[in-house]
Scaffold this motif. Structure first.
Motif, PDB file in Angstrom:
ATOM      1  N   GLN A 169       0.665  -0.775  -0.322  1.00  0.00           N
ATOM      2  CA  GLN A 169       0.310   0.193  -0.173  1.00  0.00           C
ATOM      3  C   GLN A 169       1.035   0.499   0.482  1.00  0.00           C
ATOM      4  N   GLY A 177       2.849  11.387   5.666  1.00  0.00           N
ATOM      5  CA  GLY A 177       2.487  10.695   5.379  1.00  0.00           C
ATOM      6  C   GLY A 177       1.091  10.901   5.824  1.00  0.00           C
ATOM      7  N   SER A 178       0.210  11.689   6.412  1.00  0.00           N
ATOM      8  CA  SER A 178      -0.503  12.243   6.776  1.00  0.00           C
ATOM      9  C   SER A 178      -1.348  12.535   6.143  1.00  0.00           C
ATOM     10  N   ARG A 276     -10.531  10.674  -7.754  1.00  0.00           N
ATOM     11  CA  ARG A 276     -11.453  10.181  -6.286  1.00  0.00           C
ATOM     12  C   ARG A 276     -10.187   9.297  -5.267  1.00  0.00           C
ATOM     13  N   LYS A 279     -10.748   8.175  -1.629  1.00  0.00           N
ATOM     14  CA  LYS A 279     -11.913   8.150  -1.183  1.00  0.00           C
ATOM     15  C   LYS A 279     -11.802   6.845  -1.506  1.00  0.00           C
ATOM     16  N   THR A 282      -9.975   3.995   1.144  1.00  0.00           N
ATOM     17  CA  THR A 282     -10.409   4.092   1.809  1.00  0.00           C
ATOM     18  C   THR A 282     -10.742   2.801   2.659  1.00  0.00           C
ATOM     19  N   ASN A 286      -9.807   1.185   6.039  1.00  0.00           N
ATOM     20  CA  ASN A 286     -10.063   0.391   7.228  1.00  0.00           C
ATOM     21  C   ASN A 286     -10.139  -1.043   7.710  1.00  0.00           C
ATOM     22  N   ARG A 289      -6.765  -1.149   9.478  1.00  0.00           N
ATOM     23  CA  ARG A 289      -7.147  -0.005  10.560  1.00  0.00           C
ATOM     24  C   ARG A 289      -6.738  -1.326  11.270  1.00  0.00           C
ATOM     25  N   SER A 295      -3.455  -7.144  16.302  1.00  0.00           N
ATOM     26  CA  SER A 295      -2.443  -7.274  16.174  1.00  0.00           C
ATOM     27  C   SER A 295      -2.181  -5.985  17.379  1.00  0.00           C
ATOM     28  N   ARG A 369     -18.440   2.375  10.781  1.00  0.00           N
ATOM     29  CA  ARG A 369     -17.806   3.787  10.292  1.00  0.00           C
ATOM     30  C   ARG A 369     -17.128   4.312  11.309  1.00  0.00           C
ATOM     31  N   TRP A 418       1.845   4.066  12.361  1.00  0.00           N
ATOM     32  CA  TRP A 418       1.165   3.605  11.114  1.00  0.00           C
ATOM     33  C   TRP A 418      -0.245   3.386  10.969  1.00  0.00           C
ATOM     34  N   GLU A 419      -0.685   3.609   8.909  1.00  0.00           N
ATOM     35  CA  GLU A 419      -1.981   3.593   9.391  1.00  0.00           C
ATOM     36  C   GLU A 419      -2.477   4.733   9.984  1.00  0.00           C
ATOM     37  N   GLY A 420      -2.424   5.828   9.767  1.00  0.00           N
ATOM     38  CA  GLY A 420      -2.818   7.088  10.380  1.00  0.00           C
ATOM     39  C   GLY A 420      -2.508   7.238  12.199  1.00  0.00           C
ATOM     40  N   VAL A 424      -4.856  11.812  13.408  1.00  0.00           N
ATOM     41  CA  VAL A 424      -4.993  11.365  12.267  1.00  0.00           C
ATOM     42  C   VAL A 424      -7.015  11.266  12.335  1.00  0.00           C
ATOM     43  N   ASP A 428      -9.872  11.651  11.848  1.00  0.00           N
ATOM     44  CA  ASP A 428     -10.920  11.485  10.792  1.00  0.00           C
ATOM     45  C   ASP A 428     -13.229  11.049  11.788  1.00  0.00           C
ATOM     46  N   ARG A 431     -14.384  14.242  11.455  1.00  0.00           N
ATOM     47  CA  ARG A 431     -14.789  14.213  10.168  1.00  0.00           C
ATOM     48  C   ARG A 431     -16.626  13.087  10.263  1.00  0.00           C
TER      49      ARG A 431
HETATM   50  C1  MFK Z   1       0.051  -5.343  11.915  1.00  0.00           C
HETATM   51  C2  MFK Z   1      -1.150  -4.862  11.783  1.00  0.00           C
HETATM   52  C3  MFK Z   1       0.175  -4.236  10.304  1.00  0.00           C
HETATM   53  C4  MFK Z   1      -1.853  -3.097   9.706  1.00  0.00           C
HETATM   54  C5  MFK Z   1      -0.578  -2.727   8.210  1.00  0.00           C
HETATM   55  C6  MFK Z   1       0.518  -1.517   8.592  1.00  0.00           C
HETATM   56  C7  MFK Z   1       1.244  -0.364   7.238  1.00  0.00           C
HETATM   57  C8  MFK Z   1       1.457   0.618   7.175  1.00  0.00           C
HETATM   58  C9  MFK Z   1       1.937   1.130   5.784  1.00  0.00           C
HETATM   59  C10 MFK Z   1       1.471   2.334   5.975  1.00  0.00           C
HETATM   60  O1  MFK Z   1       1.326   3.078   7.389  1.00  0.00           O
HETATM   61  S1  MFK Z   1       0.465   3.138   5.046  1.00  0.00           S
HETATM   62  C11 MFK Z   1       0.131   5.145   5.459  1.00  0.00           C
HETATM   63  C12 MFK Z   1      -1.009   5.445   5.924  1.00  0.00           C
HETATM   64  N1  MFK Z   1      -1.161   6.692   6.107  1.00  0.00           N
HETATM   65  C13 MFK Z   1      -2.716   6.766   5.996  1.00  0.00           C
HETATM   66  O2  MFK Z   1      -3.208   6.259   7.071  1.00  0.00           O
HETATM   67  C14 MFK Z   1      -3.182   8.649   5.886  1.00  0.00           C
HETATM   68  C15 MFK Z   1      -3.356   8.925   7.297  1.00  0.00           C
HETATM   69  N2  MFK Z   1      -4.011   9.891   6.501  1.00  0.00           N
HETATM   70  C16 MFK Z   1      -5.241   9.354   6.980  1.00  0.00           C
HETATM   71  O3  MFK Z   1      -6.238   8.812   7.286  1.00  0.00           O
HETATM   72  C17 MFK Z   1      -6.451  10.474   5.753  1.00  0.00           C
HETATM   73  O4  MFK Z   1      -7.454  11.041   6.769  1.00  0.00           O
HETATM   74  C18 MFK Z   1      -6.782  10.413   5.020  1.00  0.00           C
HETATM   75  C19 MFK Z   1      -5.914  10.599   3.822  1.00  0.00           C
HETATM   76  C20 MFK Z   1      -7.595   9.767   4.644  1.00  0.00           C
HETATM   77  C21 MFK Z   1      -7.927  11.471   3.895  1.00  0.00           C
HETATM   78  O5  MFK Z   1      -7.107  13.065   4.052  1.00  0.00           O
HETATM   79  P1  MFK Z   1      -7.546  14.438   3.075  1.00  0.00           P
HETATM   80  O6  MFK Z   1      -6.649  14.890   2.013  1.00  0.00           O
HETATM   81  O7  MFK Z   1      -7.939  15.393   4.020  1.00  0.00           O
HETATM   82  O8  MFK Z   1      -9.198  13.132   2.819  1.00  0.00           O
HETATM   83  P2  MFK Z   1     -10.751  14.370   2.935  1.00  0.00           P
HETATM   84  O9  MFK Z   1     -11.162  14.571   2.030  1.00  0.00           O
HETATM   85  O10 MFK Z   1     -10.907  14.276   4.531  1.00  0.00           O
HETATM   86  O11 MFK Z   1     -11.239  12.925   2.548  1.00  0.00           O
HETATM   87  C22 MFK Z   1     -11.630  12.306   1.418  1.00  0.00           C
HETATM   88  C23 MFK Z   1     -12.369  11.167   0.951  1.00  0.00           C
HETATM   89  O12 MFK Z   1     -12.157   9.666   2.090  1.00  0.00           O
HETATM   90  C24 MFK Z   1     -14.131  12.146   1.850  1.00  0.00           C
HETATM   91  O13 MFK Z   1     -15.339  11.582   1.304  1.00  0.00           O
HETATM   92  P3  MFK Z   1     -15.878  12.430   0.545  1.00  0.00           P
HETATM   93  O14 MFK Z   1     -14.846  13.285  -0.779  1.00  0.00           O
HETATM   94  O15 MFK Z   1     -17.062  12.392  -0.184  1.00  0.00           O
HETATM   95  O16 MFK Z   1     -16.790  13.530   1.901  1.00  0.00           O
HETATM   96  C25 MFK Z   1     -13.903  11.829   3.569  1.00  0.00           C
HETATM   97  O17 MFK Z   1     -15.059  11.761   4.143  1.00  0.00           O
HETATM   98  C26 MFK Z   1     -13.876   9.872   3.147  1.00  0.00           C
HETATM   99  N3  MFK Z   1     -12.900   9.370   4.019  1.00  0.00           N
HETATM  100  C27 MFK Z   1     -11.575   9.956   4.557  1.00  0.00           C
HETATM  101  N4  MFK Z   1     -11.339   9.019   5.762  1.00  0.00           N
HETATM  102  C28 MFK Z   1     -12.391   7.754   5.348  1.00  0.00           C
HETATM  103  C29 MFK Z   1     -13.230   7.948   4.527  1.00  0.00           C
HETATM  104  N5  MFK Z   1     -13.942   7.211   4.106  1.00  0.00           N
HETATM  105  C30 MFK Z   1     -14.667   5.702   4.610  1.00  0.00           C
HETATM  106  N6  MFK Z   1     -13.342   6.045   5.425  1.00  0.00           N
HETATM  107  C31 MFK Z   1     -12.458   5.954   5.999  1.00  0.00           C
HETATM  108  N7  MFK Z   1     -11.676   5.860   7.390  1.00  0.00           N
END
Ligand code: MFK
Length: 550
Positions: A169, A177-178, A276, A279, A282, A286, A289, A295, A369, A418-420, A424, A428, A431
């Motif tokens: 991913q 990353g945020s 998009r 979006k 997501t 999800n 997360r 984990s 959600r 990671w993963e937010g 952040v 969410d 929001r």
């Molecule tokens: C052992 C377990 C291991 C787990 C795996 C580890 C993998 C490690 C690799 C990584 O770390 S990859 C990097 C992870 N990065 C993140 O998690 C990003 C952190 N930032 C966010 O989560 C921000 O909230 C996000 C980039 C998703 C959104 O920020 P934006 O650019 O300000 O978007 P915006 O305009 O708020 O949202 C866009 C649309 O998505 C909106 O919908 P609409 O356009 O229809 O209004 C939001 O409502 C929707 N949205 C955002 N987050 C959502 C979501 N919808 C559903 N679920 C969500 N979580």
């Protein structure tokens, strides 16, 4: 005489049998497990023995980036240990991605799947990161790209190590990353034949040995990001325009290869609606997360198991540590954290399964959600705190690398990042509450679940939880004061969200003759761990400017 005194190390036994919380929760949620009980027990055995040995081996042989071959050709090989590869094969054989997608259990598939992840995780050296992203990618393709899903999902959900694929991913870029929307500079260029090529640098790409990845890029001439699917190698086996610069030197997750890379003409396929991309990705976020949360739970369960075993062996002041009231009280507090974390996480998994099988009500979809960021942010913080306290419980041994204990704390520390991050995810939650209206349906659902317990043996605790639920909450809005209060708001909601399944589990466990452990955990959680609603957000905002010095 030198060497007359040795401390007995903690030992692992079957991790399913040792985990009453897991067994009771599964018995409640899957009352007729049939052959599954044998699978869980067998995995608990493997986790205590051969898998734990593989994890130790993988941890001591971290991956290596080999940029060039002996003749100077750029190869960008990632060499991983045989143990790491063996863990991948084990993951496929145990169906650790497949179990979520197999139809037999219907909506309960996710509960079974999360039980498997819970058992496998702490004996995997965080191989579970691959599983999280693989699962999330499969779900995203199913939701957004049926044709690609037909091609890739059979691999992503295979039980055969020979055909099993994993997915990365690739989101984070050098700017951070945020703020994915603002910080993504990768460009997608359309060729004359309509195909896409990607150009840009990704800064944190975990599971870099994966066959495929989902990534974000800005299509030339378009605003907004789009989501893209790519395979790391072309049909002839050559690299798909991807140069790996180096592997990250991380505090923990050291067996997991995480790279910095540049795409220069990488062939890709656009997924979902143009512009998009955030979006569209997501579903992946999800799912991962919730993986993060299981984990965290797995790690907490493992540390508690080791602490208990050690407390029975360790003699201090002439008596087993297990007999020391203060040590018992310390473990009791950790157990409460674990019970709450597990109840909350499995509630999330249960709802995810219902949503994926199309049987979730509107209120349940809203609850999922809201719950997803809550589950992730609470359990990650709990895991770090528990790992720190657990290491202290082993005394100096907990601080010495070759006991195999410090790795838990190093690995736990990634969970809130990671993963937010916690902040952040708090935003969410804000929001989702302010824009998607998920709070009221969740409150109504939670109220009815607690009310169903009021006349039973958990009546008093359930009533107290209902009182917390009814307390006025300062609802988040888009203003800065509300942002300053977002983490407190999210942590309070998360604690309340944990109280609901915790009370349900406790009532069930009492009723089924499993004793009062679960009820005591629910009572302590509701009385001691649900934060007060607190002062107004405006007051916090004003104070935080003074206190932070910013
Ligand atoms: C052992 C377990 C291991 C787990 C795996 C580890 C993998 C490690 C690799 C990584 O770390 S990859 C990097 C992870 N990065 C993140 O998690 C990003 C952190 N930032 C966010 O989560 C921000 O909230 C996000 C980039 C998703 C959104 O920020 P934006 O650019 O300000 O978007 P915006 O305009 O708020 O949202 C866009 C649309 O998505 C909106 O919908 P609409 O356009 O229809 O209004 C939001 O409502 C929707 N949205 C955002 N987050 C959502 C979501 N919808 C559903 N679920 C969500 N979580």
């Amino acid at each position: 005489m030198d060497g007359a005194f040795f401390q007995d190390p903690p030992r692992l036994a079957n991790t399913f049998d040792a985990d009453a919380v897991l067994r009771e929760t599964l018995a409640r949620l899957i009352p007729e497990p049939g052959a599954l009980a044998g699978v869980w027990r067998a995995l608990g055995d493997a986790a205590a023995g051969p898998l734990a040995a593989l994890a130790r081996e993988a941890e001591s042989s971290p991956p290596r980036h080999v940029p060039f071959d002996a003749w100077g050709r750029r190869v960008d090989a990632i060499e991983v240990s045989p143990a790491w590869t063996a863990l991948q094969h084990e993951a496929a054989r145990w169906g650790l991605a497949a179990a979520a997608y197999e139809p037999e259990l219907g909506p309960l598939a996710r509960v079974h799947h999360f039980a498997l992840l819970h058992l496998f995780g702490p004996s995997s050296a965080i191989w579970t990161c691959y599983l999280a992203m693989t699962d999330g990618a499969a779900r995203t393709l199913i939701e957004h790209a049926p044709e690609l899903a037909r091609h890739a999902v059979p691999h992503l959900t295979s039980r055969d190590p020979a055909t099993f694929w994993t997915s990365g991913q690739w989101m984070t870029e050098r700017g951070g990353g945020s703020d994915v929307g603002g910080g993504t500079h990768t460009v997608a260029r359309r060729e004359d034949d309509g195909s896409w090529r990607l150009f840009g640098t990704k800064w944190f790409t975990s599971a870099i040995t994966s066959e495929m990845a989902l990534t974000l890029a800005r299509a030339e001439g378009e605003t907004g990001l789009s989501l893209f699917y790519l395979e790391q190698r072309l049909a002839d086996g050559s690299r798909n325009g991807i140069t790996i610069h180096r592997l990250k030197d991380k505090l923990g997750t050291r067996a997991l290869p995480t790279a910095e890379l540049t795409m220069d003409g990488t062939r890709a396929v656009r997924v979902g609606e143009p512009g998009r991309g955030v979006k569209s990705i997501t579903p992946l976020l999800n799912v991962t997360r919730l993986h993060n949360a299981i984990s965290a739970c797995g790690m907490m369960a493992r540390l508690l198991q080791l602490l208990r075993d050690y407390a029975r062996r360790r003699i201090v002041f002439g008596a087993p540590l297990a007999a020391a009231p203060l040590h018992r009280e310390t473990l009791a507090a950790l157990q409460v954290e674990y019970e709450a974390a597990f109840a909350l996480t499995l509630d999330g998994a249960r709802l995810l399964g219902r949503r994926e099988h199309g049987v979730a009500s509107d209120a349940e979809r809203a609850a999922l959600r809201l719950l997803t960021p809550l589950v992730k942010l609470l359990t990650a913080k709990q895991a770090v705190a528990l790992a720190s306290e657990a290491l202290e419980g082993f005394g100096g041994a907990g601080y010495v690398e070759d006991t195999g204990l410090p790795v838990y704390l190093r690995d736990a520390q990634v969970l809130p990042i990671w993963e937010g991050t916690t902040n952040v995810l708090s935003l969410d939650v804000r929001r989702a509450v302010a824009r998607d209206g998920v709070l009221e349906p969740w409150i109504a659902l939670s109220r009815s679940r607690l009310e169903a317990l009021v006349r039973g043996p958990l009546g008093r605790i359930a009533s107290e939880a209902l009182g917390h639920l009814a307390a006025p909450m300062a609802l988040p809005t888009d203003d800065p004061a509300s942002e300053a209060g977002a983490r407190r708001f999210a942590l309070r909601l998360a604690a309340l969200a944990a109280a609901v399944p915790l009370c349900e589990q406790a009532a069930w466990s009492l009723d089924q003759g499993h004793g009062e452990r679960s009820a005591l955990a629910a009572a302590r959680w509701v009385r001691e761990r649900i934060p007060p609603t607190g002062e107004s957000s405006e007051q916090r905002l004003r104070e935080s400017v003074v206190l932070s010095g910013l």
